[in-house]
Structure formats: structure tokens, C-alpha cells
Scaffold this active site. Structure first.
Site, mmCIF file in Angstrom:
data_model
loop_
_atom_site.group_PDB
_atom_site.id
_atom_site.type_symbol
_atom_site.label_atom_id
_atom_site.label_comp_id
_atom_site.label_asym_id
_atom_site.label_seq_id
_atom_site.Cartn_x
_atom_site.Cartn_y
_atom_site.Cartn_z
ATOM 1 N N PHE A 15 0.833 -1.207 0.000
ATOM 2 C CA PHE A 15 0.000 0.000 0.000
ATOM 3 C C PHE A 15 0.869 1.260 0.000
ATOM 4 O O PHE A 15 0.888 2.028 -0.979
ATOM 5 C CB PHE A 15 -0.948 -0.062 1.201
ATOM 6 C CG PHE A 15 -1.526 1.247 1.613
ATOM 7 C CD1 PHE A 15 -2.216 2.036 0.690
ATOM 8 C CD2 PHE A 15 -1.399 1.702 2.920
ATOM 9 C CE1 PHE A 15 -2.756 3.261 1.069
ATOM 10 C CE2 PHE A 15 -1.935 2.915 3.296
ATOM 11 C CZ PHE A 15 -2.607 3.698 2.377
ATOM 12 N N TYR A 148 5.401 -7.472 16.083
ATOM 13 C CA TYR A 148 5.475 -6.272 15.230
ATOM 14 C C TYR A 148 6.087 -5.105 16.010
ATOM 15 O O TYR A 148 7.044 -4.475 15.556
ATOM 16 C CB TYR A 148 4.067 -5.920 14.751
ATOM 17 C CG TYR A 148 3.978 -4.703 13.856
ATOM 18 C CD1 TYR A 148 4.413 -4.755 12.538
ATOM 19 C CD2 TYR A 148 3.429 -3.504 14.324
ATOM 20 C CE1 TYR A 148 4.310 -3.640 11.697
ATOM 21 C CE2 TYR A 148 3.318 -2.391 13.493
ATOM 22 C CZ TYR A 148 3.759 -2.468 12.180
ATOM 23 O OH TYR A 148 3.653 -1.365 11.354
HETATM 24 P P1 NAD Z 1 1.357 -3.540 3.185
HETATM 25 O O1 NAD Z 1 1.126 -4.868 3.775
HETATM 26 O O2 NAD Z 1 0.370 -3.020 2.192
HETATM 27 O O3 NAD Z 1 2.769 -3.474 2.484
HETATM 28 C C1 NAD Z 1 3.893 -4.168 2.959
HETATM 29 C C2 NAD Z 1 4.668 -4.678 1.762
HETATM 30 O O4 NAD Z 1 5.856 -5.334 2.233
HETATM 31 C C3 NAD Z 1 3.886 -5.710 0.948
HETATM 32 O O5 NAD Z 1 4.015 -5.443 -0.432
HETATM 33 C C4 NAD Z 1 4.532 -7.031 1.311
HETATM 34 O O6 NAD Z 1 4.414 -8.009 0.301
HETATM 35 C C5 NAD Z 1 5.959 -6.593 1.585
HETATM 36 N N1 NAD Z 1 6.693 -7.496 2.481
HETATM 37 C C6 NAD Z 1 6.323 -7.910 3.717
HETATM 38 N N2 NAD Z 1 7.267 -8.712 4.231
HETATM 39 C C7 NAD Z 1 8.255 -8.806 3.298
HETATM 40 C C8 NAD Z 1 9.486 -9.488 3.237
HETATM 41 N N3 NAD Z 1 9.916 -10.267 4.253
HETATM 42 N N4 NAD Z 1 10.254 -9.364 2.122
HETATM 43 C C9 NAD Z 1 9.843 -8.585 1.087
HETATM 44 N N5 NAD Z 1 8.675 -7.918 1.094
HETATM 45 C C10 NAD Z 1 7.894 -8.032 2.181
HETATM 46 O O7 NAD Z 1 1.506 -2.517 4.423
HETATM 47 P P2 NAD Z 1 1.683 -0.936 4.424
HETATM 48 O O8 NAD Z 1 0.562 -0.362 5.183
HETATM 49 O O9 NAD Z 1 1.969 -0.454 3.060
HETATM 50 O O10 NAD Z 1 2.993 -0.786 5.311
HETATM 51 C C11 NAD Z 1 4.249 -0.467 4.737
HETATM 52 C C12 NAD Z 1 5.252 -0.060 5.805
HETATM 53 O O11 NAD Z 1 4.743 1.063 6.535
HETATM 54 C C13 NAD Z 1 5.512 -1.157 6.837
HETATM 55 O O12 NAD Z 1 6.862 -1.074 7.237
HETATM 56 C C14 NAD Z 1 4.621 -0.753 8.001
HETATM 57 O O13 NAD Z 1 5.109 -1.227 9.232
HETATM 58 C C15 NAD Z 1 4.701 0.748 7.919
HETATM 59 N N6 NAD Z 1 3.531 1.377 8.569
HETATM 60 C C16 NAD Z 1 2.339 1.498 7.900
HETATM 61 C C17 NAD Z 1 1.266 2.086 8.555
HETATM 62 C C18 NAD Z 1 -0.053 2.293 7.875
HETATM 63 O O14 NAD Z 1 -0.970 2.818 8.522
HETATM 64 N N7 NAD Z 1 -0.244 1.953 6.624
HETATM 65 C C19 NAD Z 1 1.400 2.544 9.875
HETATM 66 C C20 NAD Z 1 2.620 2.383 10.514
HETATM 67 C C21 NAD Z 1 3.687 1.819 9.847
#
Ligand code: NAD
Ligand code: UDP
Length: 321
Positions: A15, A148
Site C-alpha cells: 500500500f 510487530y
Molecule cells: P502492506 O502490507 O500493504 O505493504 C507491505 C509490503 O511489504 C507488501 O508489499 C509485502 O508483500 C511486503 N513485504 C512484507 N514482508 C516482506 C518481506 N519479508 N520481504 C519482502 N517484502 C515483504 O503494508 P503498508 O501499510 O503499506 O505498510 C508499509 C510499511 O509502513 C511497513 O513497514 C509498516 O510497518 C509501515 N507502517 C504502515 C502504517 C499504515 O498505517 N499503513 C502505519 C505504521 C507503519
């Protein structure tokens, strides 16, 4: 090979990562995404039509492949939905520890700038409100969110280690709840759940009594903040840790009403058990990022939901709703 600056993004098919890919390509960067397509999918990048983009299937728990000269390493790989915290606990813990290690080592070895994603979850169930960067948090190391929360805390400690020992330029972003197009309808987080439920005419599932609060940031605001932080001068941003999020705080039961109203949906609210260790309040103090980068969010929750809806309608195949 073009002269464009090269950014490597882990989690580029997710995302947040896919929106960051778009933003960097728009600004002329060469971009490589490393993703294992666990919670992300190639579809999130299917619209990209650029010779400056490469998508590599790779699990960041393994050392990165050689990708030539690199200027920026954005580490955004990790499942982030509490729904996955139990079923993918070990994967998440290792993605935020070994994966963060691989990302930081890659930045160090290529003399690149590192921009790792951290999270508001590092504040746990906060006793300081709103949460300032100085607050050390209240995470339950024995609780279900620990894989996490604690692994992300460790990734921040690892960033300190790489700065102290190798003087790597690292800028850490604590992201607060963010939403928008390309979240999966079955992601499990509250806005995808509520939008999917309302669009399908199902009842909205509020956990607990719904008085717990969150502050929701629209994806475009987050990406603008990430880019400003990544591009800021060394003396302004190197070694900094900042909150990025929206300060418009709302109770979850109110959020359910906002979604029902936005869709004029024929849904009710049903109450289900509150998951263990669900934080009672969350709102970022963004004084630091405002001062440092002159950034602040500009999209209200109501507008952000309007902008997100068409994506969910398409994904759920409910154009006629
Ligand atoms: P998401 O699940 O949509 O995206 C995460 C991506 O990382 C996915 O494409 C997944 O396939 C990939 N991924 C996961 N583990 C992996 C691995 N071991 N090797 C390679 N790829 C891997 O989640 P998001 O909301 O887009 O989150 C992205 C980042 O932002 C993360 O680090 C998350 O902790 C951080 N974050 C997001 C939010 C939010 O509200 N969206 C809030 C706090 C932190
Ligand atoms: N939540 C809810 N119903 C849902 C999903 C989540 O009431 O269908 C609540 C959850 O208990 C939490 C808040 O909404 O209090 C935000 O949950 P989310 O999973 O989006 O993110 P969190 O901030 O907890 O990581």
C-alpha cells in the site's frame, strides 16, 4: 544506464510502498522495488509504465541482490495489519529485524541514504497523549502485538547502531494510521474493513465499545512527508526520528458513522470483542516534522474517505452499489 538517482524500495508492491514508487518515478528517479508479494501484489504496480522502474521478487530477510549504484534505500517491507500479527508473527519479527539489517547494511555498503519506516505502534498503549518523539512508549513485550511492535523498536535501535558505528545517513519515520487506495479490502485494518462492509451492505464490526481513538492520515499526505524528509539536507534530517500522521483524532464508533454516512449505507454497527492490548488512544504530536520540514497534512478524513471509495468499489466489483 540513465543518470537518474536510484531509489531502492522494500515493500514497493504494498500500500504505502506503491504510492512511494509513483511519487519517485514522477520526479525522475530510477526505482527498484524489492517485495516478496506476501501482503502486497504486482497489481499495485501494474499501472507503472516506465523504463526507470524494476520490480524484483525478493524476501528482505535474505541479503539484497546487487542492484548497482544506489542513492536511497526506503525500507517499507513489513506486514502492518494486526490481523496478521499472530498468523505471520515470525515473518513479521524477522522482516523488521533481519530485513532492516539487510536494508541498512545495503545502504551502508552503497553509501546511500536510508529511510526506514517505523510505526506509532512503538508507543504501544500510550500513557502520554498525544505521542511526542521523546516518549519511550508502553509496549507489552509478552503480548500478541509484540512481534510487530518490538521488532520495529529493534529496527530503530539498529538504526542508532548503524549511525554510531558506520555514520550512515538514516532518517526514521514513525508512521501513524494511514489509509487510501490500494489497501486490500481484506487487509483487516479498520478503514478497509469498514469500507468493504459498508459497500457490501454488511454490518460494521466495531471492536470493544468503540471509544478507543485513532488519527487517520491520507496516503498522499504521508508520501509528501516521506519525500520531504528523504530529500531534506543532511544537516536538517540525518539521524532524525519523526512522527508523520494526521492530528484529527476520532473514536472508532464515530468512524463507523462517518463511513456509513459517506456511503449512505444501509448498514448497522455491531460490537465485537476488543483484541488484547488494543491501544486506547493514538494521536501524533507533529510539532517536530512541522518545524523541520514545514510539512503538515492537508486531507481531511471525510475527503480522504471520498477519495478511497472508488478503489474499494472497483476491487469489490460493486460499481452499481
Ligand atoms: P502492506 O502490507 O500493504 O505493504 C507491505 C509490503 O511489504 C507488501 O508489499 C509485502 O508483500 C511486503 N513485504 C512484507 N514482508 C516482506 C518481506 N519479508 N520481504 C519482502 N517484502 C515483504 O503494508 P503498508 O501499510 O503499506 O505498510 C508499509 C510499511 O509502513 C511497513 O513497514 C509498516 O510497518 C509501515 N507502517 C504502515 C502504517 C499504515 O498505517 N499503513 C502505519 C505504521 C507503519
Ligand atoms: N477495529 C475495529 N473494527 C475492525 C477493525 C479494527 O473496531 O473491523 C479497531 C481496532 O480494534 C483498533 C482500531 O480499530 O482499535 C484501529 O485498528 P487497525 O487494525 O486499523 O490499526 P491499529 O491502530 O490497531 O494498528
Amino acid at each position: 544506464m540513465s543518470d537518474a538517482q536510484h531509489a531502492v524500495i522494500t515493500g514497493g508492491a504494498g500500500f504505502v510502498g506503491s504510492h512511494l514508487v509513483d511519487s519517485l518515478l514522477d520526479d525522475g528517479f530510477r526505482v527498484t522495488s524489492l517485495d516478496n508479494f506476501g501482503s502486497g501484489c504486482p497489481q499495485n504496480l501494474a499501472h507503472v509504465d516506465s523504463e526507470r522502474f524494476d520490480s524484483v521478487e525478493h524476501d528482505v530477510r535474505e541479503p539484497f541482490p546487487e542492484l548497482g549504484d544506489v542513492d536511497y534505500v526506503f525500507h517499507f517491507a513489513s506486514r502492518a495489519s494486526p490481523k496478521d500479527f499472530a498468523s505471520h508473527a515470525v515473518e513479521i519479527a524477522l522482516t523488521n529485524s533481519e530485513g532492516a539489517h539487510n536494508a541498512l547494511a545495503y545502504a551502508r555498503d552503497h553509501d546511500a541514504r536510508a529511510i526506514p519506516a517505523s510505526t506509532s505502534e512503538i508507543y504501544g498503549d500510550p500513557e502520554v497523549h498525544p505521542q511526542t518523539e521523546e516518549y519511550n512508549g508502553n509496549v507489552n513485550v509478552r503480548g500478541p502485538r509484540a512481534p510487530y511492535d518490538e521488532s520495529t523498536r529493534f529496527s530503530e535501535a539498529l538504526a542508532v547502531a548503524f549511525r554510531q558505528q558506520y555514520d550512515v545517513d538514516i532518517r526514521t519515520i514513525r508512521i501513524f494510521n494511514t489509509y487510501g487506495p490500494r489497501m486490500r479490502p481484506d487487509d483487516g485494518r479498520v478503514i478497509p474493513n469498514f469500507l468493504s462492509q459498508a459497500l457490501q451492505g454488511d454490518d460494521l464490526t466495531v471492536y470493544g465499545d468503540g471509544t478507543q481513538t485513532r488519527s487517520f492520515c491520507y496516503i498522499d499526505d504521508l508520501v509528501a512527508g516521506i519525500r520531504a524528509f528523504a530529500d531534506a539536507d543532511l544537516e536538517v534530517a540525518a539521524g532524525e526520528v519523526i512522527n508523520i500522521g494526521n492530528t484529527e483524532e476520532i473514536e472508532i464508533r464515530e468512524l463507523a458513522e462517518v463511513v456509513i454516512d459517506a456511503l449512505d449505507a444501509d448498514s448497522d454497527v455491531v460490537y465485537e470483542d476488543l483484541p488484547e492490548d488494543d491501544p486506547q488512544v493514538r494521536r501524533p504530536d507533529i510539532t517536530c516534522v512541522k518545524k523541520l520540514l514545514d510539512w503538515e497534512p492537508s486531507v481531511s478524513l471525510k475527503d480522504g474517505i471520498e477519495r478511497t471509495l472508488p478503489h474499494f468499489r472497483d476491487d469489490l466489483g460493486s460499481d452499481d452499489y
